[in-house]
Scaffold this motif. Structure first.
Motif, short mmCIF file in Angstrom:
data_model
loop_
_atom_site.label_atom_id
_atom_site.label_comp_id
_atom_site.label_asym_id
_atom_site.label_seq_id
_atom_site.Cartn_x
_atom_site.Cartn_y
_atom_site.Cartn_z
N PHE A 9 0.81 -1.51 0.10
CA PHE A 9 -0.02 0.08 -0.03
C PHE A 9 0.86 1.49 -0.02
N ARG A 10 1.84 1.32 0.90
CA ARG A 10 2.64 2.49 0.98
C ARG A 10 3.58 2.53 -0.35
N GLU A 11 3.85 1.58 -1.07
CA GLU A 11 4.62 2.04 -2.21
C GLU A 11 3.62 2.42 -3.34
N SER A 12 2.75 1.56 -3.47
CA SER A 12 1.64 2.17 -4.52
C SER A 12 1.26 3.34 -4.37
N ARG A 13 0.80 3.80 -3.02
CA ARG A 13 -0.04 5.09 -2.92
C ARG A 13 1.21 6.21 -3.09
N GLU A 14 2.24 5.99 -2.45
CA GLU A 14 3.49 6.98 -2.72
C GLU A 14 3.66 7.22 -4.14
N THR A 15 3.94 6.49 -5.01
CA THR A 15 3.90 6.56 -6.33
C THR A 15 2.91 7.32 -6.87
N ARG A 16 1.82 6.61 -6.57
CA ARG A 16 0.38 7.49 -7.25
C ARG A 16 0.31 9.05 -6.73
N LEU A 17 0.70 9.26 -5.68
CA LEU A 17 0.29 10.39 -4.98
C LEU A 17 1.41 11.43 -5.10
N GLY A 18 2.79 11.02 -5.43
CA GLY A 18 4.13 11.70 -5.50
C GLY A 18 4.31 12.41 -4.26
N ASN A 19 4.25 11.86 -3.16
CA ASN A 19 4.47 12.15 -1.79
C ASN A 19 4.55 11.03 -0.81
N THR A 20 5.23 11.13 0.32
CA THR A 20 5.11 10.09 1.46
C THR A 20 3.81 10.16 2.04
N LEU A 21 3.34 8.96 2.71
CA LEU A 21 2.15 9.03 3.33
C LEU A 21 2.37 9.98 4.45
N GLU A 22 3.47 10.27 5.23
CA GLU A 22 3.57 11.25 6.36
C GLU A 22 3.57 12.69 5.74
N GLY A 23 3.96 12.76 4.59
CA GLY A 23 3.68 14.06 3.88
C GLY A 23 2.43 14.47 3.56
N MET A 24 1.80 13.30 3.02
CA MET A 24 0.24 13.69 2.85
C MET A 24 -0.48 13.72 4.20
#
Lengths: 231, 231
Positions: free
Chosen positions: B131-146
């Motif tokens: 989840f982390r890898e696919s979402r960070e790629t899609r959103l162009g940001n880290t989960l913590e940045g989001m």
């Protein structure tokens, strides 16, 4: 039993620019009904048909008067059930209200912000004072102030159409394989912009442009018969 | 002839948070069909039903397998025509695609930006790296940045719902007097947010909140039976 549709015009009687009136024109064409269009100035409306409505479109059909574009579509659907359907059933009628809500809360305000000064330029001198005062109050800015902001609004317009852009990747019309009244709701908005504004915000290769061109092609190119500033 | 619906779960098997799966749950309830829900982790999907689908919801009905929430609704409408309609006719089916396009282009991305880090927290440890890898790629940001940007996204969320807010001033459901699949499309999105996030962005007096509560009440409060962080 002639049907009369009262619409809105600028100084030029052939400049029929109102988005709501275009919805009604397309609904009548979709139903295959003959009608006579009578374009009015804003200041003519109150003295037409005994002041029945403060707004156009207004339809007169064999003694019945109906105003409001959605109410006109509903009237036509009920009165002429054997003609092509505008809603495709009760679910389609209900969800057309969502398309209307989207168009009027997202697209119409953006078009107002882009083109309100250009609309004022097209109006008959008798309509201009009413229009300036009512729109400057509503928008909280002068028409000239709005014109100065117009390029920024044009730049932001593209993104507002994303739901329609996503849809027309899947199907040619909001109504599916063929158009329904929901298509004319959104067509009316973009046709309004096309007629009044020199600032056309959509790229030729945009799927929304292709959908809009399909709507302009309908009913022997009814939508192309009006002079449009966007060309 | 048991119907099985495969849905998505977090570390807690009872935490079924996927918006698309909620659409399918509500569609089955609307049709009045009995079914067994089997919540899966992301990493279980590929080893379920022979890898038939990469995504859930996935429906198995008497040997038929169907994935994708809209395809499931269409399958149910065609297979169980004598049960309550999900679309209210062909026009409703076509325009439900516009509601889907609006929800997925306007509402889903905003919810992702608000809650992606909170979703990650709820996942089974086995699902978290994917989840982390696919979402960070899609959103162009880290989960913590989001997560740091989440309050600004919450503040902007309200305005995105304006078309629905305008609609529910006129009628209780997108489907009109009664809900249709179009309601479940948008309900699924807000139910997702309600389950995963402590940051509920809508005021109690908002018309959208009243509509959402009406949806939560449906089918003996099916939507309330899941634990929700928003309370």
């Amino acid at each position: 039993m002639t049907i009369t549709l009262y619409t809105l015009r600028g100084a030029d009687p052939a400049c029929t620019f109102s988005p709501h009136c275009w919805k009604a024109v397309m609904a009548l064409k979709h139903k295959g009904l003959d009608f006579e269009e009578r374009p009015l100035r804003f200041t003519d409306i109150a003295r037409t048909e005994g002041g029945f409505s403060k707004t156009v479109p207004m339809l007169r059909d064999d003694g019945h008067l109906v105003s409001d574009s959605f109410a006109i579509a509903e009237y036509l659907e009920e009165t002429y059930p054997e003609h092509p359907s505008l809603f495709g059933g009760d679910g389609g009628r209900a969800l057309s209200r969502f398309v209307e809500a989207w168009s009027q809360s997202v697209i119409h305000p953006a078009i107002s912000r882009i083109a309100v000064h250009e609309i004022w330029e097209l109006l008959d001198p008798e309509d201009q004072p009413y229009f300036r005062e009512s729109r400057e109050t509503r928008l909280g800015n002068t028409l000239e102030g709005m014109a100065a902001n117009s390029p920024a609004e044009v730049a932001a317009f593209d993104a507002r159409l994303e739901p329609l852009r996503a849809l027309v990747k899947r199907q040619p019309f909001l109504g599916g394989e063929e158009p329904l009244f929901a298509d004319y709701i959104v067509f009316g908005a973009l046709q309004w912009l096309r007629i009044v504004s020199t600032r056309w915000p959509l790229a030729p290769e945009d799927g929304v442009t292709a959908w809009f061109e399909r709507c302009l092609d309908l009913f022997e190119e009814t939508g192309r018969k009006v002079r449009a500033r966007a060309g």
